[in-house]
Enzyme design. Structure first.
Site, short mmCIF file in Angstrom:
data_model
loop_
_atom_site.label_atom_id
_atom_site.label_comp_id
_atom_site.label_asym_id
_atom_site.label_seq_id
_atom_site.Cartn_x
_atom_site.Cartn_y
_atom_site.Cartn_z
N ASP A 34 0.82 -1.21 0.00
CA ASP A 34 0.00 0.00 0.00
C ASP A 34 0.86 1.27 0.00
OD1 ASP A 34 -2.32 1.43 -0.13
OD2 ASP A 34 -2.83 1.23 1.99
N HIS A 59 -3.29 0.07 12.32
CA HIS A 59 -2.72 -1.21 11.88
C HIS A 59 -1.20 -1.13 11.66
CE1 HIS A 59 -4.22 1.02 8.30
NE2 HIS A 59 -2.99 0.77 7.86
N ARG A 84 -0.12 12.90 11.40
CA ARG A 84 -1.46 12.61 10.89
C ARG A 84 -1.85 11.22 11.36
NH1 ARG A 84 -3.91 11.83 4.84
NH2 ARG A 84 -2.54 10.04 4.82
N LEU A 85 -2.97 11.12 12.05
CA LEU A 85 -3.46 9.83 12.54
C LEU A 85 -4.28 9.17 11.43
CD1 LEU A 85 -4.56 10.83 16.15
CD2 LEU A 85 -2.40 9.79 15.44
N ASP A 86 -3.60 8.38 10.64
CA ASP A 86 -4.24 7.75 9.49
C ASP A 86 -5.17 6.63 9.95
OD1 ASP A 86 -4.10 7.51 6.40
OD2 ASP A 86 -3.90 5.45 7.10
N GLU A 145 -7.25 11.74 10.65
CA GLU A 145 -7.76 11.58 9.29
C GLU A 145 -8.99 10.69 9.35
OE1 GLU A 145 -7.27 9.18 5.29
OE2 GLU A 145 -7.32 8.49 7.34
N ASP A 194 -22.53 4.53 -5.64
CA ASP A 194 -21.57 3.87 -4.75
C ASP A 194 -20.14 4.39 -4.93
OD1 ASP A 194 -21.09 2.87 -7.27
OD2 ASP A 194 -21.11 0.77 -6.70
N VAL A 195 -19.99 5.63 -5.39
CA VAL A 195 -18.64 6.15 -5.64
C VAL A 195 -18.01 6.63 -4.32
CG1 VAL A 195 -17.24 7.85 -6.87
CG2 VAL A 195 -19.22 6.79 -8.00
N GLN A 224 -14.45 7.36 -4.09
CA GLN A 224 -13.51 8.42 -4.48
C GLN A 224 -13.36 8.46 -6.00
OE1 GLN A 224 -9.90 7.43 -2.32
NE2 GLN A 224 -10.56 8.54 -0.51
N ARG A 283 -5.13 4.01 -8.07
CA ARG A 283 -4.65 5.25 -7.44
C ARG A 283 -3.34 5.74 -8.03
NH1 ARG A 283 -5.07 3.51 -1.24
NH2 ARG A 283 -4.09 1.67 -2.15
#
Length: 489
Positions: free
Chosen positions: A50, A88, A196-198, A239, A343-344, A346, A400
């Site tokens: 990722d 995680h 930033r707390l992802d 976030e 249902d989009v 992003q 992405r």
């Protein structure tokens, strides 16, 4: 630590020049007076997936990017923000690898969420899972323990593989809190000013709920982590991708929040040539926000825009973006789709491409972003007016990647010669340096096809006027000599 009310850069550690040393050298050479607000370096840690968001550890920097010394050096000139995937950690981390070897005998057992922490017999119930906001087909993965041969199921909110690469951590256990405290201490020692707390919205797992932003437990955790950060002079940016009302609750509790409504709202105003909805939104939003147009994911639609967008209108906007080369991330959970099936999640693509590579429209979008109250962030692809990278999508199969092009130093220097980029840099300087942006903001009533925003402080004032018919933007302002001056963007 006070967050500076100036423009920040968002970049991967290897996206501008290939590593942290090159990033620093480009920052020093071209952007010292541009990113006075700081630099958000997307995860530079060793990771198993990722693009950095499955970290093995936060105590080291991925060697191909550089070292903590490089972060420290960047931190001497710029406030550095990094991500903490507070929900995680990687399956390849030493912690989870130890668990895979020893199972229940591992010293890290309490770091993870084995399913018996939720269901007494460790067997998940479909009726509970059906209520959850899912990011993958099932919120857990199954592993075989090397030492005993036992099968263990552990919670995994994210991850495209099965079993997942991203293993959820149990934020209620003392070992997790000790680890998080250690990570913050390391950030502080290495000049990190903002964390930033992802994925923080997913940290509470509670049966009978969506397992997303579960109240009041989420606030207990946030208050604890804020105390840790404050003690080290670090600012937090949670976030949370969700209905905007959840963001507003965080804002009421004094947290910085992300304005995930603005990117779509500005796009809609420019494409539909109407300021109506955008003006309505700007009048009611909290001011203590980080603003953005583009990022490493996409333009948020659902659930962020729920209650704000009309799905029929949204479909039209999405279609235009698709015609311009964008691709989509979709909502998985049936119950979180709109009633009509919309249902989009992003819209993924470069913001410049979504505006049809129209320089005037793009600069109008940035001018609006910079005038809206908040700390403006500019993603590195947007900084260089980058276009959709179809080759990267084709090569990786990851949608992405369309907006994650890695620029060589030569490509950065070429992009800096583009007229649209030169104009954007001028605009950023104005936003950084003009004193009225620390003053009072108001939206001026205007015709449907224009946007007028104004900032005032003492004898300084600046007014942005955007003509949505032509996308021409001008700023009228009072200069040092108290003359009225016009800045054509």
């Amino acid at each position: 630590m006070t967050v500076k009310n100036m423009v920040q850069l968002i970049t991967y550690p290897d996206s501008l020049g290939g590593n942290l040393k090159s990033l620093n050298s480009l920052l020093q050479k071209y952007f010292l007076d541009i990113f006075k607000g700081g630099v958000h370096i997307l995860p530079p840690f060793p990771s198993s997936g990722d693009r950095g968001f499955a970290p093995l550890t936060y105590l080291e920097i991925e060697p191909k990017f550089g070292t903590w010394e490089d972060i420290k050096t960047i931190g001497k000139s710029f406030d550095v923000m990094v991500d903490l995937m507070v929900n995680h950690i990687s399956r390849q981390s030493e912690y989870f690898q130890d668990f895979l070897k020893k199972g229940r005998e591992s010293k890290y057992i309490d770091l993870f969420i084995t399913l018996d922490k939720l269901w007494k017999d460790g067997k998940p119930l479909k009726e509970d899972i059906d209520k959850m906001f899912l990011r993958r087909a099932l919120p857990y993965s199954t592993f075989k323990i090397e030492k005993t041969g036992n099968v263990e199921m552990v919670w995994t909110t994210f991850g495209k593989t099965d079993p997942s690469e991203q293993i959820d951590i149990d934020i209620n256990s003392s070992i997790t809190r000790e680890l998080l405290t250690q990570l913050f201490m390391n950030f502080s020692e290495n000049n990190v000013k903002i964390v930033r707390l992802d994925a923080v919205g997913y940290v509470i797992k509670k049966l009978g709920t969506s397992c997303f932003f579960v109240e009041p437990e989420i606030y207990e955790f946030l208050d604890w982590i804020k105390e840790v950060a404050n003690s080290l002079g670090i600012e937090l940016l949670p976030e949370v991708h969700s209905h905007y009302s959840i963001q507003y609750k965080l804002s009421e509790k004094g947290f910085w929040i992300y304005d995930f409504i603005l990117p779509y709202s500005i796009l809609e105003a420019l494409i539909n040539k109407s300021s109506e909805k955008l003006n309505q939104y700007i009048k009611t939003r909290p001011h203590k926000q980080f603003t953005m147009l583009d990022c490493h994911d996409g333009i948020p639609v659902k659930p962020d825009m729920d209650g704000i967008i009309d799905t029929k209108e949204a479909r039209k906007l999405v279609e235009i973006c698709l015609e311009r080369g964008a691709n989509l991330s979709l909502i998985l959970s049936q119950q979180h789709k709109a009633e009509d099936g919309f249902d989009v999640h992003q819209i993924r693509g470069s913001y410049y491409s979504m505006l049809n590579c129209d320089d005037e429209a793009y600069l109008a979008a940035r001018a609006i972003q910079f005038f809206v109250p908040g700390i403006p962030q500019v993603y590195y692809v947007g900084l260089l007016a980058g276009e959709n990278d179809y080759e990267a999508v084709k090569a990786t199969g990851e949608g992405r990647e369309i907006n994650r092009h890695n620029y060589s130093i030569e490509e950065v220097e070429q992009a800096l010669e583009k007229d649209v980029v030169k104009r954007l840099l001028r605009l950023i300087k104005f936003r950084n340096e003009y004193p009225a942006f620390d003053g009072e903001f108001k939206i001026i009533e205007s015709k449907r096809d224009e946007i007028i925003m104004k900032w005032t402080k003492d004898n300084k004032e600046c007014t942005l006027i955007v003509d949505l018919k032509t996308y021409k933007s001008i700023i009228n302002y009072v200069d040092e000599s108290e003359n009225n001056v016009q800045f054509k963007i």
